[in-house]
Design a protein around this motif. Structure first.
Motif, PDB file in Angstrom:
ATOM      1  N   GLN A  72       5.477  -1.694   0.444  1.00 49.19           N
ATOM      2  CA  GLN A  72       4.027  -1.729   0.539  1.00 49.19           C
ATOM      3  C   GLN A  72       3.534  -0.456   1.225  1.00 49.19           C
ATOM      4  O   GLN A  72       3.528  -0.354   2.442  1.00 49.19           O
ATOM      5  CB  GLN A  72       3.575  -2.959   1.344  1.00 49.19           C
ATOM      6  CG  GLN A  72       3.978  -4.293   0.732  1.00 49.19           C
ATOM      7  CD  GLN A  72       3.216  -4.591  -0.540  1.00 49.19           C
ATOM      8  OE1 GLN A  72       2.199  -3.978  -0.830  1.00 49.19           O
ATOM      9  NE2 GLN A  72       3.711  -5.536  -1.326  1.00 49.19           N
ATOM     10  N   GLY A 165       4.260  -2.992  -5.042  1.00 50.84           N
ATOM     11  CA  GLY A 165       4.180  -4.318  -4.450  1.00 50.84           C
ATOM     12  C   GLY A 165       3.093  -5.170  -5.085  1.00 50.84           C
ATOM     13  O   GLY A 165       2.002  -4.700  -5.353  1.00 50.84           O
ATOM     14  N   GLU A 168      -0.513  -6.141  -2.880  1.00 50.92           N
ATOM     15  CA  GLU A 168      -1.410  -5.156  -2.322  1.00 50.92           C
ATOM     16  C   GLU A 168      -1.659  -4.067  -3.344  1.00 50.92           C
ATOM     17  O   GLU A 168      -0.731  -3.517  -3.921  1.00 50.92           O
ATOM     18  CB  GLU A 168      -0.767  -4.560  -1.055  1.00 50.92           C
ATOM     19  CG  GLU A 168      -1.698  -3.632  -0.289  1.00 50.92           C
ATOM     20  CD  GLU A 168      -1.056  -3.238   1.023  1.00 50.92           C
ATOM     21  OE1 GLU A 168      -1.063  -2.044   1.337  1.00 50.92           O
ATOM     22  OE2 GLU A 168      -0.551  -4.129   1.722  1.00 50.92           O
TER      23      GLU A 168
END
Length: 269
Positions: A72, A165, A168
């Motif tokens: 992330q 990811g 996100e």
């Protein structure tokens, strides 16, 4: 993929470990009368081998995080003039033949994860240093609109099936910063003047476990360019190759610019 991974583990990960162990065993063996210089050389060799092992393991872990969507990126304004010198310093093999061009005042910070962008650039510089003996240049500029890399590689997605990811949006920066309204992007180029890459092989070099042009297995498991593209795309950017005018290869990293950002300068190196 499984076969390639087993091959990497069986040689590339064990070789530096064996070299480090040999150095340590020699240092501990009372049969050897070693001078301070000899001890220093052996410690240096052990440290170098363990450093190589650490980088290989880090590459494999990062590839796993990219493939599972666990990575992330945290996007924030990153000045090219700050991240480029750090990336160059991470590649001792390029010392003495690399130049960082002054960055124009008009180039704003990129919206990127600073540590990941440094890793991307270090991988690209390291790849150029490994495959060429030519001079290497790094430049930064500002572009707007759709890039050549996007039109050439539309639909290709992340290298080797890598994904950002899932929880996100990689283009959603931290701390309320916004992407440039005109689609402006900071483009960083790593330019070499070596043999280049044939057009037919340009997609293949971004696949995991590819060693195009390597003569042996001492340089790594073939993840550098795959990781560089995967990390770049996880930050909402692009990475593509171009021909260097006069011969050679130019790797272009394009990262969205921060909207309304100030300027970022870099010094010649």
């Amino acid at each position: 993929m499984r076969t390639a991974l087993l091959t990497a583990v069986s040689h590339d990960l064990r070789a530096p470990l064996a070299a480090a162990r040999a150095s340590v065993d020699t240092l501990r063996d009372p049969r050897f009368e070693l001078s301070e210089t000899d001890r220093g050389d052996l410690l240096g060799a052990a440290g170098s081998s363990l450093g190589r092992l650490s980088r290989l393991v880090e590459d494999l872990l990062d590839m796993s995080r990219l493939q599972t969507g666990a990575l992330q990126p945290r996007l924030e304004p990153v000045a090219a003039g700050e991240v480029i010198p750090r990336a160059v310093d991470d590649v001792p093999a390029a010392e003495g033949r690399i130049t960082v061009a002054p960055i124009p005042d008009a180039v704003p910070p990129a919206l990127a994860d600073g540590a990941l962008l440094e890793r991307v650039l270090a991988n690209l510089v390291g790849n150029a240093a490994k495959h060429t003996t030519s001079r290497i240049e790094v430049t930064a500029g500002l572009s707007a609109g759709v890039s050549a890399g996007l039109t050439a590689g539309l639909g290709a997605g992340l290298a080797g099936g890598l994904t950002a990811g899932p929880t996100e949006d990689p283009t959603e920066p931290a701390g309320g910063d916004t992407v440039g309204e005109r689609g402006e992007r900071v483009e960083i180029r790593v330019i070499d003047h070596g043999p280049g890459i044939p057009a037919a092989d340009r997609d293949r070099v971004f696949r995991p476990f590819q060693r195009l042009g390597d003569r042996d297995n001492t340089a790594g498991v073939g993840l550098g360019l795959a990781l560089a593209r995967g990390l770049t795309e996880a930050m909402g950017g692009e990475l593509w190759p171009e021909d260097t005018p006069g011969g050679g290869l130019t790797m272009v990293v394009a990262i969205p610019a921060r909207s309304g950002a100030g300027t970022a300068k870099g010094a010649a190196r």
